[in-house]
Design a protein around this motif. Structure first.
Motif, PDB file in Angstrom:
ATOM      1  N   ARG A   1    -107.443 -33.374 -32.835  1.00 14.86           N
ATOM      2  CA  ARG A   1    -106.266 -32.507 -32.751  1.00 14.86           C
ATOM      3  C   ARG A   1    -106.634 -31.118 -32.221  1.00 14.86           C
ATOM      4  O   ARG A   1    -105.776 -30.272 -32.079  1.00 14.86           O
TER       5      ARG A   1
ATOM      6  N   ALA B   1     -96.882 -11.317 -31.295  1.00 14.56           N
ATOM      7  CA  ALA B   1     -97.701 -11.359 -32.513  1.00 14.56           C
ATOM      8  C   ALA B   1     -97.711  -9.990 -33.188  1.00 14.56           C
ATOM      9  O   ALA B   1     -97.582  -9.889 -34.416  1.00 14.56           O
TER      10      ALA B   1
ATOM     11  N   LEU C   1    -109.737 -29.454 -39.723  1.00 12.42           N
ATOM     12  CA  LEU C   1    -108.924 -30.668 -39.638  1.00 12.42           C
ATOM     13  C   LEU C   1    -109.367 -31.497 -38.419  1.00 12.42           C
ATOM     14  O   LEU C   1    -110.266 -31.075 -37.704  1.00 12.42           O
TER      15      LEU C   1
ATOM     16  N   THR D   1     -99.888 -23.071 -32.129  1.00 13.54           N
ATOM     17  CA  THR D   1     -99.048 -22.378 -31.163  1.00 13.54           C
ATOM     18  C   THR D   1     -99.043 -23.142 -29.857  1.00 13.54           C
ATOM     19  O   THR D   1    -100.104 -23.460 -29.338  1.00 13.54           O
TER      20      THR D   1
ATOM     21  N   ALA E   1    -104.414 -12.808 -38.322  1.00 13.90           N
ATOM     22  CA  ALA E   1    -103.644 -11.567 -38.202  1.00 13.90           C
ATOM     23  C   ALA E   1    -104.300 -10.693 -37.150  1.00 13.90           C
ATOM     24  O   ALA E   1    -105.388 -10.207 -37.396  1.00 13.90           O
ATOM     25  N   PRO E   2    -103.711 -10.540 -35.981  1.00 17.46           N
ATOM     26  CA  PRO E   2    -102.422 -11.065 -35.544  1.00 17.46           C
ATOM     27  C   PRO E   2    -102.524 -12.546 -35.150  1.00 17.46           C
ATOM     28  O   PRO E   2    -103.619 -13.046 -34.911  1.00 17.46           O
ATOM     29  N   ARG E   3    -101.355 -13.164 -35.062  1.00 13.81           N
ATOM     30  CA  ARG E   3    -101.301 -14.585 -34.749  1.00 13.81           C
ATOM     31  C   ARG E   3    -101.730 -14.822 -33.298  1.00 13.81           C
ATOM     32  O   ARG E   3    -101.374 -14.054 -32.410  1.00 13.81           O
ATOM     33  N   ARG E   4    -102.507 -15.856 -33.100  1.00 16.16           N
ATOM     34  CA  ARG E   4    -102.935 -16.228 -31.749  1.00 16.16           C
ATOM     35  C   ARG E   4    -102.891 -17.755 -31.653  1.00 16.16           C
ATOM     36  O   ARG E   4    -102.914 -18.435 -32.679  1.00 16.16           O
ATOM     37  N   PRO E   5    -102.846 -18.297 -30.431  1.00 10.51           N
ATOM     38  CA  PRO E   5    -102.905 -19.755 -30.310  1.00 10.51           C
ATOM     39  C   PRO E   5    -104.161 -20.271 -30.991  1.00 10.51           C
ATOM     40  O   PRO E   5    -105.230 -19.679 -30.831  1.00 10.51           O
ATOM     41  N   ARG E   6    -104.012 -21.344 -31.746  1.00 12.92           N
ATOM     42  CA  ARG E   6    -105.191 -21.795 -32.475  1.00 12.92           C
ATOM     43  C   ARG E   6    -105.161 -23.283 -32.778  1.00 12.92           C
ATOM     44  O   ARG E   6    -104.110 -23.902 -32.774  1.00 12.92           O
ATOM     45  N   ASN E   7    -106.351 -23.782 -33.037  1.00 14.66           N
ATOM     46  CA  ASN E   7    -106.504 -25.174 -33.461  1.00 14.66           C
ATOM     47  C   ASN E   7    -106.414 -25.230 -34.977  1.00 14.66           C
ATOM     48  O   ASN E   7    -106.611 -24.209 -35.637  1.00 14.66           O
ATOM     49  N   PRO E   8    -106.194 -26.416 -35.518  1.00 17.24           N
ATOM     50  CA  PRO E   8    -106.254 -26.516 -36.986  1.00 17.24           C
ATOM     51  C   PRO E   8    -107.717 -26.511 -37.441  1.00 17.24           C
ATOM     52  O   PRO E   8    -108.215 -27.483 -37.979  1.00 17.24           O
TER      53      PRO E   8
ATOM     54  N   ARG F   1    -106.960 -25.185 -22.591  1.00 20.63           N
ATOM     55  CA  ARG F   1    -107.006 -26.575 -23.067  1.00 20.63           C
ATOM     56  C   ARG F   1    -108.396 -27.168 -22.893  1.00 20.63           C
ATOM     57  O   ARG F   1    -109.000 -27.056 -21.821  1.00 20.63           O
TER      58      ARG F   1
ATOM     59  N   TRP G   1     -99.045  -8.696 -42.786  1.00 17.71           N
ATOM     60  CA  TRP G   1     -98.796 -10.043 -42.251  1.00 17.71           C
ATOM     61  C   TRP G   1     -99.715 -11.061 -42.926  1.00 17.71           C
ATOM     62  O   TRP G   1     -99.312 -12.161 -43.285  1.00 17.71           O
TER      63      TRP G   1
ATOM     64  N   TYR H   1    -108.847 -18.405 -29.159  1.00 17.16           N
ATOM     65  CA  TYR H   1    -107.976 -17.425 -28.511  1.00 17.16           C
ATOM     66  C   TYR H   1    -108.803 -16.442 -27.678  1.00 17.16           C
ATOM     67  O   TYR H   1    -108.276 -15.676 -26.899  1.00 17.16           O
TER      68      TYR H   1
ATOM     69  N   CYS I   1     -96.126  -8.731 -36.935  1.00 18.83           N
ATOM     70  CA  CYS I   1     -96.818  -7.919 -37.952  1.00 18.83           C
ATOM     71  C   CYS I   1     -95.963  -6.713 -38.330  1.00 18.83           C
ATOM     72  O   CYS I   1     -95.820  -6.373 -39.510  1.00 18.83           O
TER      73      CYS I   1
ATOM     74  N   ARG J   1    -100.960  -5.679 -39.684  1.00 27.22           N
ATOM     75  CA  ARG J   1    -101.636  -6.981 -39.701  1.00 27.22           C
ATOM     76  C   ARG J   1    -102.031  -7.357 -41.121  1.00 27.22           C
ATOM     77  O   ARG J   1    -101.985  -8.529 -41.492  1.00 27.22           O
TER      78      ARG J   1
ATOM     79  N   LEU K   1    -109.725 -10.387 -37.260  1.00 30.46           N
ATOM     80  CA  LEU K   1    -109.146 -11.375 -38.179  1.00 30.46           C
ATOM     81  C   LEU K   1    -108.209 -12.348 -37.470  1.00 30.46           C
ATOM     82  O   LEU K   1    -107.557 -13.154 -38.109  1.00 30.46           O
TER      83      LEU K   1
ATOM     84  N   PRO L   1    -107.340 -17.248 -20.918  1.00 33.31           N
ATOM     85  CA  PRO L   1    -106.005 -17.802 -21.178  1.00 33.31           C
ATOM     86  C   PRO L   1    -105.584 -18.836 -20.143  1.00 33.31           C
ATOM     87  O   PRO L   1    -104.751 -19.688 -20.417  1.00 33.31           O
TER      88      PRO L   1
ATOM     89  N   LEU M   1    -107.402 -27.039 -28.132  1.00 32.14           N
ATOM     90  CA  LEU M   1    -107.484 -25.705 -27.526  1.00 32.14           C
ATOM     91  C   LEU M   1    -108.867 -25.097 -27.682  1.00 32.14           C
ATOM     92  O   LEU M   1    -109.610 -25.458 -28.589  1.00 32.14           O
TER      93      LEU M   1
END
Lengths: 366, 494
Positions: free
Chosen positions: B468, A24, B464, A9, B451-458, B482, A161, B474, A28, A158, B447, B478, B471
């Motif tokens: 790369r 987000a 990975l 993201t 779920a729910p989606r949050r900024p994330r690293n691989p 970085r 999702w 989450y 969901c 969720r 989770l 905020p 971040l």
């Protein structure tokens, strides 16, 4: 390869952190509604449309979804005219708070009706289809208990999702097997069981796409957010899956299943045992999710805790009554009786809202 | 309100004797002396102060100024006379007693409305050694011990920056325990920090025995089966959490650090994942996830397939199972339950008995009991493989509490499989996932970032490349997400 390793993201996007979190949660909610639409429409498509029209399911399905889509379009127009984030808010702004209450009541009842239909299908599947050593009462109680355990305000959307990719993978697997079993001849005759049956079924199945209206309840996207595709992926997936079902079975065979359990199991007849097991598990999972979403959403729509609890008690009561009504024709007759009219109150309310919304827009202009 | 210390030494001595129960507490030592031509007394707890330090830094300097008149205010004169780094002046009996029981020596002087606390603490402690439960092949081999000061030092040795903040606090009303709340000033989320402070402040019990007890007093969902904090005994792992913006709590007497907030996926990560190159780290993580899935589902899946869905099994396998099952008097669900309980029994017995005997006990029990049970036709041979593989999976989980949760979940899934086959398992999976998705750790979704989606690293299911991962988690502040601006490998291959 490069894309795989990239940070998922972008942190420097124009959205604030709060907006990202809201988006987000919206994702969901959207996934939950898409799954709800897919499972309910797929269930009706297989057990009613395919079982009664055979190959005509390929074009009858989009036709039956049209009223729902039209209503969603009208709802979106009302939202735009009133500038409200949700349809309930649009009712409040464009008509009267009482109209908003009526709308919420309608949606709650429709959700409960759909939940009861899902419950019937699960009970029927386990007592008459995949026969397990359990009474309808026991099955109904277990199913409702499971659904109630899943009724988490934030947890359920969720969970859907999270499950989207495993479910899609499973559907892809089944799709390929259905297609590999298919033949182009099975898609003929395109009219299925005949025009008279199709016409009568269309009138009965206008409510097939009623869950589409639920998308109007999703809050509007914030500034800078991507335009979302709404129910489109679910509708496309539904058409692809029903097309694959029609492609894999001849119309003559489809028209033989008269009982609900037979109709539900029919598309899985020629699958390999492992895939049949997978399909059945997925089917049960989907129906459980529909029941849980119905209970959760209808409880969330209720104005206060007592009403919420009353609604859940009502659902439980009906679930416990279910075995006593357990004459399949009688029970399905009861549910089918309401089917043609499910969309009507919603359509009437939205059509009442439309002039109000237009007036409000005109008033807002200067 | 705290009782103030008066200028009259006799009264202070009488009061302290009563507060410390010196008539029965013989290790509360009192030594009378002269200081600046006045009567004075030193109090200390025998065994918590260094006798050598007491002599060198308190008694010898006191003797030097025993009959010298004070040239400045008394408390200043006393403090300046003592060649010790950590000296403080307290004015009430509560603070005085607190200092004393924490191992400080306390000096009272006639005419001084207060007491001087001198830090000459020295007590027996375990040296820094290899972590017992978090072994790695690559990476540092030092673990926390039971001393709070040593543990803070271990982290300070990793972060050479004043940005590492350690807030000292206590929990417990009757017998307070010292805690240190550590975080990186810029990285930590202010919301998480405020929540931790609020919860620590809200703990009201006489004594917190262990860090596990503290975890139970801090977690969001005490009835959930899954742990909502990470306990680690590795300073490098605690440091990696600090870098991600999480809060680490160290407690006196606990050789583990408590990390909050965390997600479920954090509990599958080890410090070795980062120390190794990314393909190896990812491989190990996949193995661990497979282990978790096998632990949770394999026994249930076996029972479901054999009992409810035999058609899904290959004919040869099914025939072999049914043939050998014919000789076994017990049904498959009972056999499986018995085997799993037996495994847990062996595991628990192996943990409780001393080191080498424990290992031998596990091997002997596993081999002999398993072999004997098969030969006596008590259990199915394939079931031994199923239970052994699922048990191996539970050992692959890096977190002990998580491993216990999975072993309990395994029994639940087995029960669901016995009742409803694969459908029962699917229903239980749905309930579990829905509840998991609703869980929070310090208010953050359990989770996330899935779920729910949050900024994330691989760096979730797979680990990975490190370069790369720009971040923080989450869960971090905020405003400071970085970890690196621009490329991490900012050089060109020549």
């Amino acid at each position: 390869m490069n894309g795989l390793f990239q940070t998922r993201t972008p942190v420097d996007s124009s959205l604030s952190e709060l907006a990202q979190r809201q988006e987000a949660e919206r994702c969901c909610q959207r996934a939950e509604l898409r799954l709800y639409l897919l499972v309910t429409a797929l269930s009706q498509g297989v057990t009613v449309l395919f079982a009664q029209t055979g190959a005509a399911v390929t074009w009858m399905t989009p036709l039956c979804l049209l009223p729902g889509l039209a209503l969603l379009g009208l709802a979106a127009l009302c939202k735009r005219l009133t500038g409200a984030p949700t349809l309930t808010e649009a009712f409040r702004a464009g008509l009267h708070p009482l109209a908003a209450g009526l709308w919420r009541g309608y949606v709650a009842l429709a959700l409960l009706w759909q939940g009861e239909a899902a419950l019937t299908e699960v009970v029927c599947l386990f007592t008459e289809g995949v026969v397990m050593n359990i009474s309808p009462l026991g099955m109904a109680a277990v199913t409702v208990a499971t659904a109630l355990c899943c009724c988490q305000r934030k947890g359920l959307p969720r969970c859907v999702w999270l499950l989207r990719y495993p479910l899609l993978g499973m559907l892809a697997l089944l799709f390929f097997e259905l297609v590999s079993n298919g033949h182009w001849d099975y898609l003929l005759p395109l009219t299925g069981a005949g025009d008279a049956v199709n016409r009568a079924l269309f009138l009965d199945m206008t409510a097939m796409g009623w869950p589409l209206v639920l998308f109007a309840e999703l809050p509007a996207r914030a500034q800078g957010q991507r335009r979302d595709t709404g129910p489109l992926p679910a509708v496309l997936l539904l058409l692809v899956l029903l097309g694959a079902v029609a492609f894999s079975l001849p119309t003559e065979l489809a028209l033989t299943g008269k009982k609900l359990a037979d109709a539900m199991l029919l598309p899985m007849v020629f699958l390999t045992p492992v895939n049949r097991l997978l399909a059945l598990t997925g089917w049960v999972l989907g129906l459980l999710l529909v029941l849980a979403v119905s209970l959760r959403r209808s409880a969330a729509l209720a104005p206060g805790k007592p009403v919420r609890e009353a609604l859940i008690c009502l659902a439980l009561g009906v679930a416990l009554l279910l075995p006593h009504l357990w004459d399949e024709q009688r029970l399905r007759g009861l549910l089918k009786l309401a089917q043609p009219y499910v969309l009507l109150p919603g359509a009437a309310l939205i059509l009442c809202l439309l002039p109000g919304a237009m007036l409000r827009k005109r008033r807002r202009k200067p | 309100m705290a009782e103030p210390i008066t200028k009259t030494l006799a009264h202070s001595l009488e009061r302290l004797d009563a507060l410390l129960h010196r008539d029965v507490n013989t290790d509360m030592v009192r030594r009378l002396l002269r200081l600046f031509s006045r009567d004075a007394a030193v109090f200390f707890v025998d065994g918590m102060c260094s006798g050598e330090f007491l002599q060198r830094f308190v008694l010898d300097p006191a003797r030097a100024v025993a009959e010298v008149p004070a040239a400045r205010p008394l408390e200043q004169a006393v403090i300046l006379a003592l060649p010790v780094g950590d000296v403080s002046f307290v004015t009430d009996f509560d603070a005085l007693v607190q200092g004393l029981v924490n191992g400080k020596a306390v000096i009272l002087v006639e005419g001084m409305a207060g007491a001087v606390c001198v830090d000459i603490r020295f007590f027996l402690r375990r040296s820094i050694s290899t972590p017992l439960n978090e072994n790695v092949v690559m990476g540092p081999h030092e673990g926390f011990n039971e001393t709070l000061r040593d543990n803070i030092t271990l982290l300070r040795r990793i972060f050479h920056t004043p940005e590492l903040i350690g807030e000292m606090t206590t929990v417990g009303t009757v017998s307070p325990v010292n805690l240190c709340v550590l975080y990186l000033q810029k990285a930590v989320s202010p919301v998480s920090l405020a929540r931790i402070r609020e919860r620590l402040k809200g703990i009201s019990c006489d004594h917190v025995l262990s860090i596990g007890a503290l975890e139970q007093l801090l977690e969001d969902h005490p009835f959930s089966m899954l742990p909502q904090c990470v306990l680690t005994e590795r300073p490098d792992r605690a440091a990696s959490f600090l870098l991600e913006g999480q809060v680490v709590i160290l407690m006196d007497g606990a050789p583990q650090a408590l990390v909050m907030p965390v997600s479920l996926l954090h509990q599958f990560h080890t410090s070795e994942d980062t120390a190794l190159r990314w393909p190896y780290g990812s491989f190990l993580r996949v193995i661990r996830l497979c282990g978790a899935a096998l632990t949770l589902l394999l026994p249930g899946l076996f029972v479901a397939l054999v009992l409810f869905h035999p058609a899904a099994l290959p004919v040869a396998l099914l025939t072999s199972i049914l043939e050998s099952q014919a000789a076994v008097p017990l049904s498959i669900p009972v056999e499986t339950f018995m085997m799993l309980i037996m495994f847990n029994l062996i595991n628990e017995a192996g943990t409780r008995v001393p080191g080498v005997v424990g290992t031998s006990l596990g091997t002997v029990s596993g081999l002999i009991l398993g072999q004997a049970a098969v030969e006596a036709n008590l259990i199915h041979p394939l079931l031994i493989i199923v239970v052994a593989v699922s048990s191996l999976g539970s050992y692959a989980l890096p977190d002990y509490e998580l491993s216990l949760a999975f072993r309990m979940g395994q029994l639940l899934f087995l029960l669901a499989a016995c009742l409803g086959g694969l459908y029962g398992m699917a229903a239980l999976m749905l309930v579990t996932l829905a509840r998991l998705c609703a869980l929070t750790s310090l208010g953050a979704p359990y989770l996330a970032p899935l779920a729910p989606r949050r900024p994330r690293n691989p760096d979730l299911l797979l680990r990975l490349p490190l370069w790369r991962q720009r971040l923080r988690a989450y869960l971090a502040n905020p405003a400071d997400m970085r970890r690196a601006s621009g490329r991490m490998r900012n050089w060109r291959r020549s």
